[in-house]
Design an enzyme around this catalytic site. Structure first.
Site, PDB file in Angstrom:
ATOM      1  N   GLU A 183      10.066   8.543  79.551  1.00  0.00           N
ATOM      2  CA  GLU A 183       9.389   8.006  80.865  1.00  0.00           C
ATOM      3  C   GLU A 183       9.449   8.916  81.823  1.00  0.00           C
ATOM      4  O   GLU A 183       8.446   9.299  82.793  1.00  0.00           O
ATOM      5  CB  GLU A 183      10.227   6.806  81.064  1.00  0.00           C
ATOM      6  CG  GLU A 183       9.972   6.232  82.645  1.00  0.00           C
ATOM      7  CD  GLU A 183      10.927   5.109  82.879  1.00  0.00           C
ATOM      8  OE1 GLU A 183      11.189   3.987  82.119  1.00  0.00           O
ATOM      9  OE2 GLU A 183      11.786   5.160  83.794  1.00  0.00           O
ATOM     10  N   LYS A 240      17.191   3.369  74.472  1.00  0.00           N
ATOM     11  CA  LYS A 240      16.869   3.079  75.803  1.00  0.00           C
ATOM     12  C   LYS A 240      17.194   4.321  76.451  1.00  0.00           C
ATOM     13  O   LYS A 240      16.062   4.606  77.369  1.00  0.00           O
ATOM     14  CB  LYS A 240      17.768   1.834  76.145  1.00  0.00           C
ATOM     15  CG  LYS A 240      17.216   1.651  77.704  1.00  0.00           C
ATOM     16  CD  LYS A 240      15.880   1.407  78.010  1.00  0.00           C
ATOM     17  CE  LYS A 240      15.265   0.808  79.102  1.00  0.00           C
ATOM     18  NZ  LYS A 240      15.675   1.274  80.303  1.00  0.00           N
ATOM     19  N   SER A 259      13.807  -2.800  78.642  1.00  0.00           N
ATOM     20  CA  SER A 259      12.868  -1.953  79.560  1.00  0.00           C
ATOM     21  C   SER A 259      11.667  -2.991  80.002  1.00  0.00           C
ATOM     22  O   SER A 259      11.148  -3.850  79.126  1.00  0.00           O
ATOM     23  CB  SER A 259      12.302  -0.885  78.688  1.00  0.00           C
ATOM     24  OG  SER A 259      11.286  -0.617  79.319  1.00  0.00           O
ATOM     25  N   HIS A 272      14.152   6.492  75.666  1.00  0.00           N
ATOM     26  CA  HIS A 272      12.950   5.819  76.224  1.00  0.00           C
ATOM     27  C   HIS A 272      12.692   6.307  77.815  1.00  0.00           C
ATOM     28  O   HIS A 272      11.771   6.693  78.048  1.00  0.00           O
ATOM     29  CB  HIS A 272      13.117   4.296  76.187  1.00  0.00           C
ATOM     30  CG  HIS A 272      12.084   3.806  77.012  1.00  0.00           C
ATOM     31  ND1 HIS A 272      12.265   3.396  78.586  1.00  0.00           N
ATOM     32  CD2 HIS A 272      11.132   2.668  76.636  1.00  0.00           C
ATOM     33  CE1 HIS A 272      11.262   2.969  79.068  1.00  0.00           C
ATOM     34  NE2 HIS A 272      10.525   2.457  77.914  1.00  0.00           N
ATOM     35  N   ASN A 273      13.691   6.359  78.434  1.00  0.00           N
ATOM     36  CA  ASN A 273      13.855   6.635  80.008  1.00  0.00           C
ATOM     37  C   ASN A 273      13.575   8.326  79.973  1.00  0.00           C
ATOM     38  O   ASN A 273      12.826   8.680  80.979  1.00  0.00           O
ATOM     39  CB  ASN A 273      15.102   6.296  80.658  1.00  0.00           C
ATOM     40  CG  ASN A 273      15.288   4.772  80.929  1.00  0.00           C
ATOM     41  OD1 ASN A 273      14.532   4.123  80.406  1.00  0.00           O
ATOM     42  ND2 ASN A 273      15.857   4.452  81.881  1.00  0.00           N
TER      43      ASN A 273
HETATM   44  C1  6PG Z   1      12.553   0.405  82.251  1.00  0.00           C
HETATM   45  C2  6PG Z   1      12.968   1.464  83.180  1.00  0.00           C
HETATM   46  C3  6PG Z   1      14.266   1.110  84.026  1.00  0.00           C
HETATM   47  C4  6PG Z   1      14.533   1.839  85.350  1.00  0.00           C
HETATM   48  C5  6PG Z   1      15.040   3.000  85.296  1.00  0.00           C
HETATM   49  C6  6PG Z   1      14.633   3.995  86.299  1.00  0.00           C
HETATM   50  O1  6PG Z   1      12.444   0.827  81.140  1.00  0.00           O
HETATM   51  O2  6PG Z   1      12.355  -0.609  82.517  1.00  0.00           O
HETATM   52  O3  6PG Z   1      13.211   2.618  82.903  1.00  0.00           O
HETATM   53  O4  6PG Z   1      15.476   1.152  83.197  1.00  0.00           O
HETATM   54  O5  6PG Z   1      13.328   2.050  86.129  1.00  0.00           O
HETATM   55  O6  6PG Z   1      15.920   3.080  85.001  1.00  0.00           O
HETATM   56  O7  6PG Z   1      15.328   5.136  86.496  1.00  0.00           O
HETATM   57  P1  6PG Z   1      15.537   6.333  87.510  1.00  0.00           P
HETATM   58  O8  6PG Z   1      15.844   5.473  88.745  1.00  0.00           O
HETATM   59  O9  6PG Z   1      16.452   7.051  87.109  1.00  0.00           O
HETATM   60  O10 6PG Z   1      13.968   6.786  87.718  1.00  0.00           O
END
Ligand code: 6PG
Length: 623
Positions: free
Chosen positions: A352, A345, A290, A348-349
């Site tokens: 996010e 991960k 990430s 994590h997302n």
């Molecule tokens: C990270 C982000 C990366 C990516 C996401 C965006 O941790 O660096 O999460 O993995 O930006 O996959 O996901 P979306 O396009 O679904 O918002």
């Protein structure tokens, strides 16, 4: 192993070749000695050789190389200026074939040639060679300004790459450069596809002199260039592309070689790939990375999952390229077996997604409830950061709010339709299947889905006129507290999902370590995360921590006030609202689920348990 020491005249091919051969205790050959008589005569008369003259010479060298590699190997000094020549030389060589190009400035080459005793120096020859030479992407390139001993040592140390990387997209490129900066010799591969024809060459051409990266468009050559057993990172889009890369790699891999999928793959796919590849003797690790492009380039947060013994092979690389926490420890920790790295991960997302939505809701409340403009909202967010509620997402939000293009705010020109690539909804799907509540995260996914219905929203907006109040009486300070509470609840939900999945699958994921590696490098790094890394050392979960409890209770009234005002003013705040509903439910011993159970039993004889009945199930005749 065959080493070809190449470069223009005066670069020191023979000197270095001889020294290298002595060190490796293998024979040295000078390419010039293999010219047919006709070529030798032509050169003596000062006539330059053409491609036709060179062909039999190169073919003869290639024939010899095939014999040398059957014996002890060899070092060959040969100019090998053009790819056509190199193709003839490499034809049928089983490898490893190490290309070393000696490179220097024109001035230095000229100086060296002039100093050669008994040699006539022709500036025209040097010019023509410098114009002709096309450095390959896949060679080790060494600066001739170094001493011969230093050059030989460099060749010895770097003759095979420590690690390989497949997929030179934005993230792959950044990771490769990050590894090269840390002194690892990296081989990179990218397929040659429409629009990607020059991707490897462009990447290699843009390297800094200290970055040792070899670029390949041939998979077998790429694999041959790696130390054995090979460690190969793949950084391609999740799904089919990962399987395609694995399938195309497999024929060149040997037992014990390791593939590390650093993309955002689904953790169940990772589990399956680990099993299937193990049957073929190939090791596989799913690793979450990430931090976006900048993180990958200068220090991401890394979440490796898979076999812990195998992980040790790449641990030094991952630890060096990762971000560092406040105590300078790497933001990289072994997560657990199977697909656990990719699972963590994924969550994590998920966190996010909800954090982003909470900030978006706060922006919307300030804009529509508190009538603040972009600059005022940015100023307000900055005070949140100063008061200890900072996060990477909040910091970028401030910059986004202030960004102007041609005098107007860019944010105001962006279509309010959120995209998504899948990890958020995967988290929800997993939670639904496993019976784990993931309220804020699922709501954030839904909020993106509702936002995507832009045309329908426009149509329904003109169809309905819903009464609302214009008087919004919550303050920006109360909003700050509301956001903080929603954030704490969201983190509780995310960490609880990891805890549950880990328990169910025997992964043994350490929550505090997970929070620690998320304190830097990743998208959800924040001041709160630093605190959670400590709190989760002793606390079962986020909301169980006494430190968190105190803050939740402090912010509770503010969240209710912000939400009630938002509802009265018709401002949608789905994730903040969900965080409150979750908190109310999870802290309420009695929920109305007794009625649900009674209804189920009424119409379908689904049975129910009683408060006073232990584990027994009952059915009643309700009519
Ligand atoms: C990270 C982000 C990366 C990516 C996401 C965006 O941790 O660096 O999460 O993995 O930006 O996959 O996901 P979306 O396009 O679904 O918002």
């Amino acid at each position: 192993m065959i080493f070809i020491v190449a470069g223009v005249s005066g670069s020191g091919k023979s000197t270095i070749g001889i020294k290298l051969a002595e060190k490796l205790k293998i024979p040295f050959y000078d390419g010039d000695d293999f010219h047919p008589e006709a070529n030798k005569a032509k050169m003596k008369s000062g006539t330059p050789l053409n491609d036709e003259d060179r062909k039999p010479w190169l073919e003869n060298l290639n024939k010899n190389m095939r014999e040398w590699e059957q014996k002890k190997g060899a070092v060959l000094a040969c100019s090998a200026l053009k790819e056509d020549y190199r193709e003839i030389l490499a034809n049928g060589i089983r490898g490893p074939l190490v290309w070393v190009f000696l490179k220097g400035t024109k001035e230095l080459l000229q100086e060296r040639m002039e100093a050669r005793k008994g040699h006539f120096f022709s500036p025209a020859l040097l010019d023509s060679q410098l114009q002709t030479i096309v450095y390959p992407t896949y060679s080790l390139t060494v600066d001739i300004a170094l001493s011969p001993d230093q050059i030989v040592n460099k060749i010895m140390e770097n003759s095979s790459s420590e690690i390989g990387l497949i997929g030179l997209g934005v993230m792959g490129r950044s990771l490769a450069l990050n590894m090269a900066d840390k002194g690892f010799v990296v081989s990179v591969y990218n397929r040659v596809a429409p629009g990607e024809e020059t991707i490897v060459k462009d990447f290699i051409d843009a390297l800094e002199p200290n970055q040792q990266v070899r670029g390949y468009t041939s998979l077998p050559d790429f694999v041959k260039s790696l130390k054995k057993p090979a460690n190969i990172i793949i950084m391609v889009s999740a799904g089919k592309a990962v399987d395609q890369v694995i399938e195309s790699l497999k024929p060149y891999l040997a037992s014990g070689d390791l593939i590390i999928d650093c993309g955002n793959s689904h953790f169940e796919d990772t589990g399956l790939r680990t099993k299937t590849l193990a049957e073929a003797g190939i090791e596989f690790m799913g690793t979450g990375v990430s931090g976006g492009e900048k993180g990958a380039r200068f220090g991401p947060s890394i979440m490796p999952g898979g076999n812990p013994t195998i992980y040790k092979r790449v641990q030094p690389v991952f630890e060096q390229i990762s971000a560092k926490d406040e105590d300078k420890n790497p933001c990289c920790t072994y997560i657990g077996p199977e697909g656990s790295g990719h699972f963590v991960k994924m969550i994590h997302n998920g966190i996010e997604y909800a954090e982003m939505q909470i900030l978006a809701e706060a922006y919307f409340v300030m804009k529509n409830g508190l009538a603040m403009n972009n600059e005022q909202i940015a100023d307000e967010f900055e005070t949140w950061i100063e008061s200890g509620q900072g996060s990477y997402l909040l910091e970028i939000t401030v910059s986004i709010l202030r960004k102007k293009e041609k005098g107007t705010y860019l944010l105001d020109a962006i279509l309010d339709k959120a995209g998504q690539k899948g990890t958020g909804s995967w988290s929800s799907e997993f939670a639904f299947r496993s019976g784990i509540p993931l309220n804020t995260i699922s709501e954030a996914v839904q909020a993106r889905q509702v936002s995507a219905l832009k045309n329908y929203r426009t149509k329904m907006g003109s169809l309905y006129s819903l009464s609302g109040e214009s008087n919004f009486s919550a303050t920006a300070k109360e909003l700050q507290q509301a956001v903080y509470l929603a954030t704490m609840v969201n983190h509780h939900i995310g960490f609880s999902a990891i805890k549950e999945a880990s328990k169910e699958r025997d992964w043994n994921v350490d929550l505090s370590e997970t929070a620690r590696i998320w304190t830097n490098g990743c998208i959800i790094r924040s001041e709160l995360m630093k605190k959670l890394a400590l709190e989760l050392q002793n606390s079962e979960g986020v909301l169980e921590s006494a430190w968190i409890k105190e803050r939740v209770e402090d912010s509770f009234e503010s969240l209710k006030k912000v939400l009630s005002n938002s509802i009265l003013s018709n401002i949608p705040t789905p994730v903040m609202n969900t965080s409150l509903q979750y908190l109310l439910s999870i802290t309420n011993e009695r929920l109305p689920a007794n009625l649900i159970q009674a209804q189920r039993d009424y119409f379908g004889a689904h049975t129910y348990q009683r408060l006073d009945g232990g584990d027994e199930f009952f059915h009643s005749n309700w009519e």
